[in-house]
Design a protein around this motif. Structure first.
Motif, PDB file in Angstrom:
ATOM      1  N   ALA A  77       0.848  -1.192   0.000  1.00 58.51           N
ATOM      2  CA  ALA A  77       0.000   0.000   0.000  1.00 58.51           C
ATOM      3  C   ALA A  77       0.879   1.237   0.000  1.00 58.51           C
ATOM      4  CB  ALA A  77      -0.926   0.014   1.218  1.00 58.51           C
ATOM      5  N   GLU A  78       0.260   2.358  -0.341  1.00 62.56           N
ATOM      6  CA  GLU A  78       0.936   3.655  -0.324  1.00 62.56           C
ATOM      7  C   GLU A  78       0.019   4.673   0.329  1.00 62.56           C
ATOM      8  OE1 GLU A  78       1.588   1.090  -3.671  1.00 62.56           O
ATOM      9  OE2 GLU A  78       0.125   2.726  -3.902  1.00 62.56           O
ATOM     10  N   GLY A  79       0.636   5.681   0.961  1.00 60.43           N
ATOM     11  CA  GLY A  79      -0.158   6.707   1.618  1.00 60.43           C
ATOM     12  C   GLY A  79      -1.088   7.447   0.676  1.00 60.43           C
ATOM     13  N   GLY A  80      -0.692   7.564  -0.611  1.00 60.71           N
ATOM     14  CA  GLY A  80      -1.564   8.226  -1.573  1.00 60.71           C
ATOM     15  C   GLY A  80      -2.778   7.412  -1.955  1.00 60.71           C
ATOM     16  N   GLY A  81      -2.800   6.157  -1.532  1.00 67.56           N
ATOM     17  CA  GLY A  81      -3.919   5.285  -1.852  1.00 67.56           C
ATOM     18  C   GLY A  81      -5.003   5.263  -0.806  1.00 67.56           C
ATOM     19  N   LEU A  82      -4.898   6.132   0.211  1.00 68.45           N
ATOM     20  CA  LEU A  82      -5.939   6.181   1.237  1.00 68.45           C
ATOM     21  C   LEU A  82      -6.086   7.599   1.759  1.00 68.45           C
ATOM     22  CD1 LEU A  82      -4.441   6.215   4.382  1.00 68.45           C
ATOM     23  CD2 LEU A  82      -3.657   4.049   3.424  1.00 68.45           C
ATOM     24  N   GLN A  83      -7.309   7.948   2.118  1.00 65.64           N
ATOM     25  CA  GLN A  83      -7.619   9.240   2.736  1.00 65.64           C
ATOM     26  C   GLN A  83      -8.574   8.990   3.889  1.00 65.64           C
ATOM     27  OE1 GLN A  83      -5.883  11.814   1.984  1.00 65.64           O
ATOM     28  NE2 GLN A  83      -6.449  12.812   0.081  1.00 65.64           N
ATOM     29  N   VAL A  84      -8.351   9.660   5.028  1.00 69.42           N
ATOM     30  CA  VAL A  84      -9.180   9.425   6.202  1.00 69.42           C
ATOM     31  C   VAL A  84      -9.825  10.721   6.684  1.00 69.42           C
ATOM     32  CG1 VAL A  84      -7.727   7.487   6.923  1.00 69.42           C
ATOM     33  CG2 VAL A  84      -7.295   9.777   7.862  1.00 69.42           C
ATOM     34  N   ASP A  85     -10.905  10.562   7.439  1.00 71.09           N
ATOM     35  CA  ASP A  85     -11.547  11.732   8.051  1.00 71.09           C
ATOM     36  C   ASP A  85     -11.144  11.907   9.503  1.00 71.09           C
ATOM     37  OD1 ASP A  85     -12.940   9.676   9.292  1.00 71.09           O
ATOM     38  OD2 ASP A  85     -14.940  10.408   8.738  1.00 71.09           O
ATOM     39  N   GLY A  86     -10.320  10.980  10.039  1.00 61.53           N
ATOM     40  CA  GLY A  86      -9.879  11.063  11.428  1.00 61.53           C
ATOM     41  C   GLY A  86     -10.886  10.540  12.419  1.00 61.53           C
ATOM     42  N   ALA A  87     -12.068  10.158  11.915  1.00 67.96           N
ATOM     43  CA  ALA A  87     -13.135   9.678  12.796  1.00 67.96           C
ATOM     44  C   ALA A  87     -13.566   8.267  12.439  1.00 67.96           C
ATOM     45  CB  ALA A  87     -14.335  10.625  12.727  1.00 67.96           C
ATOM     46  N   ASP A 138     -17.745  15.665   7.665  1.00 65.54           N
ATOM     47  CA  ASP A 138     -19.012  15.872   6.962  1.00 65.54           C
ATOM     48  C   ASP A 138     -18.851  16.645   5.648  1.00 65.54           C
ATOM     49  OD1 ASP A 138     -18.437  18.351   7.981  1.00 65.54           O
ATOM     50  OD2 ASP A 138     -20.247  18.538   9.191  1.00 65.54           O
ATOM     51  N   ARG A 139     -17.602  16.683   5.123  1.00 65.35           N
ATOM     52  CA  ARG A 139     -17.395  17.356   3.850  1.00 65.35           C
ATOM     53  C   ARG A 139     -16.260  16.698   3.071  1.00 65.35           C
ATOM     54  NH1 ARG A 139     -16.758  23.944   2.972  1.00 65.35           N
ATOM     55  NH2 ARG A 139     -17.088  23.954   0.726  1.00 65.35           N
ATOM     56  N   VAL A 140     -16.554  16.336   1.826  1.00 67.95           N
ATOM     57  CA  VAL A 140     -15.570  15.747   0.925  1.00 67.95           C
ATOM     58  C   VAL A 140     -15.342  16.698  -0.236  1.00 67.95           C
ATOM     59  CG1 VAL A 140     -15.188  13.895  -0.769  1.00 67.95           C
ATOM     60  CG2 VAL A 140     -16.061  13.341   1.493  1.00 67.95           C
ATOM     61  N   LEU A 141     -14.082  16.876  -0.598  1.00 67.44           N
ATOM     62  CA  LEU A 141     -13.716  17.654  -1.782  1.00 67.44           C
ATOM     63  C   LEU A 141     -13.443  16.679  -2.920  1.00 67.44           C
ATOM     64  CD1 LEU A 141     -11.273  20.221  -0.135  1.00 67.44           C
ATOM     65  CD2 LEU A 141     -13.735  20.450  -0.505  1.00 67.44           C
ATOM     66  N   LEU A 142     -14.076  16.919  -4.067  1.00 62.61           N
ATOM     67  CA  LEU A 142     -14.016  15.979  -5.187  1.00 62.61           C
ATOM     68  C   LEU A 142     -13.504  16.670  -6.442  1.00 62.61           C
ATOM     69  CD1 LEU A 142     -14.758  13.177  -6.445  1.00 62.61           C
ATOM     70  CD2 LEU A 142     -17.029  14.144  -6.909  1.00 62.61           C
ATOM     71  N   HIS A 143     -12.523  16.057  -7.093  1.00 63.49           N
ATOM     72  CA  HIS A 143     -12.030  16.562  -8.374  1.00 63.49           C
ATOM     73  C   HIS A 143     -13.183  16.580  -9.375  1.00 63.49           C
ATOM     74  CE1 HIS A 143      -9.268  17.237 -11.717  1.00 63.49           C
ATOM     75  NE2 HIS A 143      -9.843  16.242 -12.362  1.00 63.49           N
ATOM     76  N   ALA A 144     -13.359  17.700 -10.069  1.00 62.22           N
ATOM     77  CA  ALA A 144     -14.463  17.842 -11.021  1.00 62.22           C
ATOM     78  C   ALA A 144     -13.921  18.321 -12.363  1.00 62.22           C
ATOM     79  CB  ALA A 144     -15.515  18.817 -10.485  1.00 62.22           C
ATOM     80  N   GLN A 145     -13.876  17.418 -13.315  1.00 55.67           N
ATOM     81  CA  GLN A 145     -13.528  17.786 -14.682  1.00 55.67           C
ATOM     82  C   GLN A 145     -14.846  18.055 -15.422  1.00 55.67           C
ATOM     83  OE1 GLN A 145     -12.310  19.123 -17.613  1.00 55.67           O
ATOM     84  NE2 GLN A 145     -10.431  18.210 -16.745  1.00 55.67           N
ATOM     85  N   ARG A 146     -15.037  19.281 -15.838  1.00 60.99           N
ATOM     86  CA  ARG A 146     -16.332  19.669 -16.405  1.00 60.99           C
ATOM     87  C   ARG A 146     -16.326  19.771 -17.923  1.00 60.99           C
ATOM     88  NH1 ARG A 146     -17.788  24.214 -11.733  1.00 60.99           N
ATOM     89  NH2 ARG A 146     -18.388  22.673 -10.132  1.00 60.99           N
ATOM     90  N   GLY A 158     -25.985   6.170   6.014  1.00 61.24           N
ATOM     91  CA  GLY A 158     -26.876   7.055   6.744  1.00 61.24           C
ATOM     92  C   GLY A 158     -26.224   8.339   7.187  1.00 61.24           C
ATOM     93  N   ARG A 159     -25.231   8.795   6.406  1.00 65.64           N
ATOM     94  CA  ARG A 159     -24.500   9.999   6.773  1.00 65.64           C
ATOM     95  C   ARG A 159     -24.821  11.139   5.818  1.00 65.64           C
ATOM     96  NH1 ARG A 159     -18.272   8.469   7.480  1.00 65.64           N
ATOM     97  NH2 ARG A 159     -18.179  10.758   7.524  1.00 65.64           N
ATOM     98  N   SER A 160     -24.945  12.334   6.384  1.00 67.96           N
ATOM     99  CA  SER A 160     -25.146  13.532   5.582  1.00 67.96           C
ATOM    100  C   SER A 160     -23.789  14.199   5.375  1.00 67.96           C
ATOM    101  CB  SER A 160     -26.111  14.489   6.290  1.00 67.96           C
ATOM    102  OG  SER A 160     -26.264  15.680   5.549  1.00 67.96           O
ATOM    103  N   VAL A 161     -23.217  14.020   4.188  1.00 69.97           N
ATOM    104  CA  VAL A 161     -21.888  14.533   3.876  1.00 69.97           C
ATOM    105  C   VAL A 161     -21.979  15.416   2.639  1.00 69.97           C
ATOM    106  CG1 VAL A 161     -19.527  13.931   3.199  1.00 69.97           C
ATOM    107  CG2 VAL A 161     -20.736  12.541   4.900  1.00 69.97           C
ATOM    108  N   GLU A 162     -21.486  16.633   2.753  1.00 69.49           N
ATOM    109  CA  GLU A 162     -21.478  17.547   1.614  1.00 69.49           C
ATOM    110  C   GLU A 162     -20.323  17.187   0.686  1.00 69.49           C
ATOM    111  OE1 GLU A 162     -20.798  22.322   0.602  1.00 69.49           O
ATOM    112  OE2 GLU A 162     -20.958  21.622   2.687  1.00 69.49           O
ATOM    113  N   ILE A 163     -20.607  17.038  -0.598  1.00 70.11           N
ATOM    114  CA  ILE A 163     -19.584  16.764  -1.597  1.00 70.11           C
ATOM    115  C   ILE A 163     -19.381  18.036  -2.405  1.00 70.11           C
ATOM    116  CG2 ILE A 163     -18.905  15.342  -3.563  1.00 70.11           C
ATOM    117  CD1 ILE A 163     -20.800  13.171  -2.457  1.00 70.11           C
ATOM    118  N   THR A 164     -18.210  18.628  -2.246  1.00 72.50           N
ATOM    119  CA  THR A 164     -17.899  19.901  -2.886  1.00 72.50           C
ATOM    120  C   THR A 164     -16.976  19.689  -4.069  1.00 72.50           C
ATOM    121  OG1 THR A 164     -18.087  21.088  -0.778  1.00 72.50           O
ATOM    122  CG2 THR A 164     -16.859  22.186  -2.549  1.00 72.50           C
ATOM    123  N   ASP A 165     -17.368  20.204  -5.226  1.00 72.35           N
ATOM    124  CA  ASP A 165     -16.529  20.100  -6.421  1.00 72.35           C
ATOM    125  C   ASP A 165     -15.317  21.019  -6.318  1.00 72.35           C
ATOM    126  OD1 ASP A 165     -18.125  18.239  -7.652  1.00 72.35           O
ATOM    127  OD2 ASP A 165     -19.065  19.641  -9.048  1.00 72.35           O
TER     128      ASP A 165
END
Length: 345
Positions: free
Chosen positions: A144-154, A221-229, A254-261
């Protein structure tokens, strides 16, 4: 129990690795100088916010001392690759043992042992760094590599099928085994699996789908997502696919998470093919964010504004990342945060 803190938690320092001559750095003097300058610029951008430690190959000590600010700690160790997010340890803490720092030592095989990669020296760097800071070494049998995972700390980790289940990395793994190892090493209790990464990442010199170039948690409760438009770029379909997968995953949990482009810059191609330029590949530091820039004034400014909103109270600094991406990654890829260790339970 070990837990990987969110990148937004307080850091003790950021770790990097100084480039050394070889395939990744470049084939001529101009390319090599541009690579050295790019890594140095990122290190110097971090310094106003927190200390930087730099692993340096013995062949590059003199250059590193000449180029780097004198406050940067130099740790000498043999290197062949220098993407610290992937070769270095993933740091964790133990909430039940205040003051305890752990360093996960994943197996590193050069992103699936491609014929071009040189990685046997850097495969030892996680242990070198962990021992240098006095961390408990947590050995993993997972490639595995650190770039292959992202955490929310929770407790939630973002993963991609094409990395964790890559037969060149983990031929006998399945999601259950990967999730169990993530629970043991970084304390995750929920895994969100994305099916893939960006198009460029599947080229000969790619990682096969690292998640840290497509999505990250700004908070639980917030994810930033790459958006190619631009529909002329194949990642327009990838962005839509990943948004749908994230929405369904959070709905199932059952989670309310904002996905921001985070919109991609307007450049579609370089002299190799479709670019994977992404503002998602930023580094959060103490009081700041080190953001990728791509020489596009409006797009870079828009990204800074979104990042400022996502990380309130932090100063966003843009560093030109084009030379990094030309070599296969971005600012997040060449850095690794060492979290501060809580001293009180």
């Amino acid at each position: 129990m070990w837990r990987m803190p969110s990148e937004t938690a307080q850091h003790t320092r950021t770790w990097m690795a100084f480039p050394r001559e070889g395939f990744t750095l470049g084939s001529d003097e101009s390319e090599r100088e541009a690579g050295y300058a790019a890594w140095t610029a990122v290190a110097h951008a971090i310094l106003p916010f927190e200390p930087v430690s730099m692993v340096v190959d013995p062949t590059e000590i003199a250059r590193a001392r000449r180029m780097l600010d004198s406050s940067i700690e130099i740790v000498e160790a043999p290197l062949d690759e220098f993407w610290m997010r992937d070769i270095g340890p993933t740091f964790v803490v133990d909430d039940e043992r205040p003051g305890t720092l752990g360093a996960v030592d994943w197996i590193f095989n050069g992103w699936g042992a491609p014929a071009w990669a040189e990685w046997t020296k850097s495969a030892h760097i996680a242990r070198v760094v962990g021992e240098h800071v006095g961390a408990e070494i947590i050995s993993s049998t997972l490639v595995a590599e650190g770039g292959g995972l992202q955490v929310d700390g929770a407790g939630t980790v973002l993963l991609t099928d094409t990395v964790q289940l890559d037969p060149r990395r983990n031929p006998f793994a399945d999601r259950f085994r990967v999730e169990a190892e993530m629970n043991r090493t970084i304390g995750s209790s929920q895994a969100i699996w994305l099916s893939r990464g960006l198009t460029r990442d599947y080229d000969e010199f790619g990682t096969n789908g690292h998640v840290d170039i497509v999505a990250t948690f700004a908070s639980p409760d917030r994810v930033l997502l790459h958006a190619q438009r631009d529909p002329a770029h194949p990642d327009a379909e990838v962005s839509a696919l990943l948004r749908g997968e994230l929405e369904r995953a959070f709905e199932t949990l059952g989670r309310s998470v904002e996905i921001t482009d985070l919109p991609a810059p307007s450049t579609l191609r370089d002299d190799v093919g479709f670019v994977d330029w992404s503002y998602v590949n930023h580094l959060v530091v103490n009081g700041g964010v080190i953001a990728c820039g791509f020489g596009e004034v409006e797009a870079d400014a828009q990204a800074r504004a979104i990042l400022s909103d996502a990380y309130p109270g932090r100063t966003v600094v843009t560093v030109d990342a084009r030379e990094l991406f030309a070599r296969g990654g971005g600012i997040h890829c060449i850095t690794q945060q060492q979290p501060a260790v809580p001293l009180v339970a």
